[in-house]
Design an enzyme around this catalytic site. Structure first.
Site, PDB file in Angstrom:
ATOM      1  CB  ALA A 174      -0.912  -0.010   1.225  1.00 53.56           C
ATOM      2  CB  CYS A 175      -0.089   4.686  -0.916  1.00 56.35           C
ATOM      3  SG  CYS A 175       0.609   6.316  -1.119  1.00 56.35           S
ATOM      4  N   PRO A 176       2.624   4.473   1.097  1.00 52.64           N
ATOM      5  CG  PRO A 176       4.341   5.671   2.207  1.00 52.64           C
ATOM      6  CD  PRO A 176       3.091   4.832   2.455  1.00 52.64           C
ATOM      7  CG  LEU A 177       5.528   0.494   1.900  1.00 46.77           C
ATOM      8  CD1 LEU A 177       5.169  -0.873   2.482  1.00 46.77           C
ATOM      9  CD2 LEU A 177       6.933   0.882   2.301  1.00 46.77           C
ATOM     10  CG  ASP A 222      -2.241   1.472  -3.337  1.00 45.18           C
ATOM     11  OD1 ASP A 222      -3.473   1.560  -3.161  1.00 45.18           O
ATOM     12  OD2 ASP A 222      -1.430   2.236  -2.802  1.00 45.18           O
TER      13      ASP A 222
END
Length: 77
Positions: free
Chosen positions: A13-16, A40
């Site tokens: 998931a964001c920000p990964l 995502d």
């Protein structure tokens, strides 16, 4: 289209996804292409914004079966 490096950020998931793409791009030479595969739902907007802010070129953004595929050309340094 051909690419030089592939990055699998599915199930992250964001920000990964953006952080991992940024790290991968930093190791690449100018003009090389990074392929990113993400799941995502916010990834299309995130990668479009990321490329605008960093000067990297978003060559394509596609979606198939719930997976998003981005091709990003490393900016000139």
């Amino acid at each position: 289209m051909n690419y030089d490096v592939e990055l699998d950020v599915r199930r992250l998931a964001c920000p990964l996804p953006i952080l991992r793409a940024k790290k991968s791009l930093s190791t690449m030479n100018s003009g090389q292409v990074l392929k990113v595969v993400a799941t995502d739902k916010g990834a299309p907007k995130d990668f479009a914004d990321f490329c605008k802010k960093t000067g990297n070129e978003l060559l394509s953004s596609t979606e198939e079966n719930g997976e998003f595929v981005f091709l990003i050309r490393r900016r000139a340094v």
